[in-house]
Structures are given as structure tokens and as C-alpha cells.
Scaffold this active site. Structure first.
Site, PDB file in Angstrom:
ATOM      1  N   LYS A 103       0.864  -1.191   0.000  1.00  0.00           N
ATOM      2  CA  LYS A 103       0.000   0.000   0.000  1.00  0.00           C
ATOM      3  C   LYS A 103       0.888   1.225   0.000  1.00  0.00           C
ATOM      4  CE  LYS A 103      -2.589   2.115   3.805  1.00  0.00           C
ATOM      5  NZ  LYS A 103      -3.648   1.869   4.818  1.00  0.00           N
ATOM      6  N   LYS A 128       1.034   5.470   0.063  1.00  0.00           N
ATOM      7  CA  LYS A 128       0.297   6.691   0.352  1.00  0.00           C
ATOM      8  C   LYS A 128       0.407   7.605  -0.855  1.00  0.00           C
ATOM      9  CE  LYS A 128      -0.799   5.881   4.693  1.00  0.00           C
ATOM     10  NZ  LYS A 128      -2.185   5.866   5.173  1.00  0.00           N
ATOM     11  N   ASP A 180      -3.479   4.683  -0.833  1.00  0.00           N
ATOM     12  CA  ASP A 180      -4.280   5.284   0.246  1.00  0.00           C
ATOM     13  C   ASP A 180      -4.084   6.793   0.190  1.00  0.00           C
ATOM     14  OD1 ASP A 180      -5.620   6.045   2.540  1.00  0.00           O
ATOM     15  OD2 ASP A 180      -4.390   4.850   3.927  1.00  0.00           O
ATOM     16  N   ASP A 211     -11.916   4.143   4.973  1.00  0.00           N
ATOM     17  CA  ASP A 211     -11.201   4.073   6.249  1.00  0.00           C
ATOM     18  C   ASP A 211     -11.805   5.157   7.150  1.00  0.00           C
ATOM     19  OD1 ASP A 211      -9.375   4.416   8.336  1.00  0.00           O
ATOM     20  OD2 ASP A 211      -7.590   4.515   7.111  1.00  0.00           O
TER      21      ASP A 211
HETATM   22  O1  OSB Z   1      -4.713   5.674   6.786  1.00  0.00           O
HETATM   23  O2  OSB Z   1      -4.278   3.649   7.130  1.00  0.00           O
HETATM   24  C1  OSB Z   1      -4.054   4.833   7.378  1.00  0.00           C
HETATM   25  C2  OSB Z   1      -1.081   5.171   9.763  1.00  0.00           C
HETATM   26  C3  OSB Z   1      -1.537   6.175  10.578  1.00  0.00           C
HETATM   27  C4  OSB Z   1      -2.754   6.757  10.343  1.00  0.00           C
HETATM   28  C5  OSB Z   1      -3.538   6.315   9.264  1.00  0.00           C
HETATM   29  C6  OSB Z   1      -3.103   5.285   8.446  1.00  0.00           C
HETATM   30  C7  OSB Z   1      -1.834   4.725   8.694  1.00  0.00           C
HETATM   31  C8  OSB Z   1      -1.234   3.688   7.861  1.00  0.00           C
HETATM   32  C9  OSB Z   1      -0.176   2.808   8.483  1.00  0.00           C
HETATM   33  O3  OSB Z   1      -1.501   3.523   6.700  1.00  0.00           O
HETATM   34  C10 OSB Z   1      -0.618   1.430   8.697  1.00  0.00           C
HETATM   35  C11 OSB Z   1       0.350   0.682   9.591  1.00  0.00           C
HETATM   36  O4  OSB Z   1       1.386   0.241   9.120  1.00  0.00           O
HETATM   37  O5  OSB Z   1       0.084   0.568  10.825  1.00  0.00           O
HETATM   38 MG    MG Z   2      -6.067   4.666   5.540  1.00  0.00          MG
END
Ligand code: OSB
Ligand code: MG
Length: 375
Positions: A161, A163, A189, A239
Site C-alpha cells: 500500500k 500513500k 491510500d 477508512d
Molecule cells: O490511513 O491507514 C491509514 C497510519 C496512521 C494513520 C492512518 C493510516 C496509517 C497507515 C499505516 O496507513 C498502517 C500501519 O502500518 O500501521
Molecule cells: Mg487509511
């Protein structure tokens, strides 16, 4: 369940490297370790709120405040017969889901230990091993990103995934596809970084054969997501927009998404997480377990919930070493084989606590007992 004492410990843990999303950068983990005590057993959980209210409205500080002033006094005064009562007991309090979840998850762990069962078994989990992926933050440049993707693919992670945000979207995804091919399991994401004005760009994501795009639009929206999903081939996964089983029902009803990311903290605990899982299962909607850069205790709870049958997509629960040089549990979370984590069978979360390490990182702690609550 005879809960007579609660202990809070706020700790700050260094992250191996900072983690950047469209809403900002985190450089350390600021968590509250919550323990609930009965006569001879201890249940444990950790809070997942960020230090700043940028993912949702909560912070580590507000979680502490809610626990101290509302949630712990309630729990100690009223008591519960079963962990599923905790969510109902707190339901008159609006939101503050991560604070509620931190205490409720500790009660679930205590209940599992009192009954000599694993948390997974108590929740109705059926998997002995879960499939996992990894989440990669916004990097300084494409080369750094490709190095990370390569590293995690070599470790066997079953979902990559990345960002994205405006200015860091098409180019990094194209670079990954060009280098690693069309078949690696890839998703993006956006953490709410776009609006419907960006529809043309978002529709271009359809050319990358992504497993899904997570939360492209506003954190509190489902209507525009439904409009976008109607025009996009790539499944949308929500989410930030989903705080409850009711939110999930409404989002599915208007077809705002085809997949849901379940985070125990975001939805107020394991009881509600399981309800969302069950609703999605009934409607043939796959779910996966999201992450909040948890330390080991939070990772352990994620592993337990992800053992339920409808968690059919690899989650974000990576190994402890993804974020930490040293974790607060024994043994650390590791991959049992490429892209897999085994679900512990021991009572409760199934890991021991590294108290020596926790004690080194404490910035604040407080004990609550029935006696101190009444005075
Ligand atoms: O949007 O999923 C998210 C981390 C902090 C806040 C939001 C998100 C995330 C991650 C990290 O994507 C997921 C992880 O490795 O714990
Ligand atoms: Mg997310």
C-alpha cells in the site's frame, strides 16, 4: 468480571524512520498502555490515537483525558459481566472511539485470560495464520520509494500500500508498475486528499490495476465517494469515514465503497469491529484490518481480529521490525513465513509484555482503583 484497578502508562517510542501521509508526518509513537486488573489476571491494550488530531479528532492527550475523567470511573463503578457490555456502557458518550477502544480491548484481553482462551478464539476467529501487507508512506523521491517496495516484496508481504497525495500519485504508481510489473498486489491510500474536482485524475488510477483506492475523498464523506465509485472501476475502500456498523451499513447501501478497512480503535473497540465484520460478511463485502503504526500490544489485538473469516484481504499489520528497533512485547511480531503472521493460541493476546522497555519510555502514569474513584 471483577475489575478492581486500572493502570495507564503513557510512553513515547522512537520510530525507525518517520512516516508521512497526506495529512502530515509522524516521527515517534506516543501511546497509552492500558491495563485492567481483576483478582489474579491482567488485561492489556494500547491506544492508537495520533499525537495530533489530523487522522481523526482524537489525540493521545484526549484519550488520556477521556479515560481518566469518564471511562475508567464508569467501568470501575459499574463493572461488566462480559466485554461486550463495555461498548454499550460507553455509548451515551459521543465519539472518542479510540479512548473507548483502548479500555474495551483491555477488558477483552482480561476476559480471554480469565477463560483460558486466546483472544482470537473468544472473538470467533477461525484462521491460524493471517495474510499481511505493508503500508509505505510518502517518500522524498521515487528512487527511495522503489527501494522500499523492493525490500518489502522480498520479505514476502502480500499487499503493497502506498500513500498518495496531489503531486505524488500517478508518477509513483507508474514507477512501481514499470519496475515490478502488473501483477504485484498494489493499492493506494489517499487519506482524504482529493475532492470530486480531481475526478479525472482519480479515474486515471483505473489504469494501474490497483486492488483498491483507500479513502480518496473527505474524511466525513460517503455521498461523493458513491458518485466517484459509480464512475471508477477500481474498488473504493473506506477508512476515515467509517466509525460504526451504522456508518458501514449506510456506506454499503449507497455503494460508496466495495471494501472496508476495519481499525479497532476508529470504531470504538472489538465489539463494534466484529459487528462491522459480520455485516460485511453477510453482504459479501471483503474487509481487512488497517493499522495505526501500533506497537506490539496493538499489533496483537489486530492479529486476533484479523483471524475472523471475512478478513479476506491482507491487512496492514506488518512485523514489529517494520517500525521499531525494539518492541514492547515478547516475542516480537514476525512473519511466520513470507507475508504471513501466525495467530497465537495462548490465552488473551498471546504475547508477554516487555515491562523493562516500557518503564524506560514512560512519560506519565496513573493508577485508578475503586477506592480512589469514590473519594
Ligand atoms: O490511513 O491507514 C491509514 C497510519 C496512521 C494513520 C492512518 C493510516 C496509517 C497507515 C499505516 O496507513 C498502517 C500501519 O502500518 O500501521
Ligand atoms: Mg487509511
Amino acid at each position: 468480571m471483577d475489575i478492581n484497578q486500572v493502570l495507564l502508562q503513557r510512553i513515547k517510542m522512537p520510530l525507525k524512520s518517520s512516516f508521512e501521509t497526506s495529512f502530515g508526518k509522524v516521527t515517534e509513537k506516543d501511546i497509552i498502555v492500558v491495563r485492567v486488573f481483576s483478582e489474579d489476571k491482567v488485561g492489556i491494550a494500547e491506544s492508537v490515537a495520533m499525537p495530533f488530531p489530523i487522522y481523526n479528532e482524537e489525540t493521545t492527550g484526549t484519550v488520556w483525558y477521556m479515560l481518566e475523567h469518564f471511562l475508567i470511573p464508569q467501568l470501575l463503578e459499574k463493572g461488566v459481566k462480559h466485554p461486550r457490555d463495555v461498548f454499550d456502557m460507553f455509548s451515551y458518550i459521543r465519539r472518542n472511539n479510540m479512548a473507548k477502544a483502548a479500555l474495551e480491548m483491555a477488558v477483552w484481553d482480561l476476559y480471554s485470560k480469565q477463560n483460558g482462551l486466546s483472544l482470537s478464539a473468544v472473538l470467533g476467529g477461525t484462521r491460524k495464520e493471517i495474510e499481511v501487507g505493508v503500508s509505505i508512506g510518502i517518500e522524498d523521491n521515487i528512487d527511495d520509494l522503489l527501494i522500499k517496495v523492493n525490500h518489502f516484496l522480498n520479505e514476502g508481504y502480500k499487499k503493497i500500500k502506498v500513500k498518495i497525495k496531489p503531486g505524488w500519485d500517478i508518477e509513483p504508481l507508474r514507477a512501481i508498475r514499470n519496475k515490478f510489473g502488473d501483477d504485484i498486489p498494489l493499492m493506494a491510500d489517499a487519506n482524504s486528499a482529493y475532492t470530486l474536482n480531481d475526478k479525472a485524475l482519480l479515474k486515471e488510477l483505473d489504469t494501474f490495476n490497483l486492488m483498491m483506492v483507500e479513502q480518496p475523498l473527505a474524511h466525513d464523506d460517503i455521498i461523493d465517494h458513491a458518485k466517484l465509485q459509480a464512475e471508477m472501476k477500481t474498488p473504493i475502500c473506506l477508512d476515515e469515514s467509517i466509525h460504526s456498523v451504522e456508518d458501514a451499513r449506510k456506506a454499503l447501501e449507497i455503494e460508496a465503497c466495495k471494501i472496508i478497512n476495519i481499525k479497532i480503535g476508529r470504531v470504538g473497540g472489538l465489539t463494534e469491529a466484529k459487528k462491522i465484520h459480520d455485516l460485511c460478511e453477510e453482504r459479501d463485502v471483503p474487509v481487512w484490518c488497517g493499522g495505526m503504526l501500533e506497537a506490539g500490544i496493538g499489533r496483537a489485538h489486530n492479529i486476533a481480529i484479523a483471524s475472523l473469516s471475512n478478513f479476506t484481504i491482507p491487512g496492514d499489520t506488518s512485523s514489529s521490525s517494520r517500525y521499531f528497533n525494539e518492541d514492547i512485547i515478547f516475542p516480537e511480531v514476525t512473519l511466520s513465513k513470507p507475508g504471513m503472521i501466525s495467530v497465537p493460541e495462548r490465552p488473551g493476546i498471546g504475547f508477554d509484555i516487555n515491562n523493562e522497555l516500557i518503564n524506560k519510555m514512560i512519560v506519565n502514569d496513573k493508577t485508578f482503583t475503586k477506592a480512589t474513584m469514590i473519594s
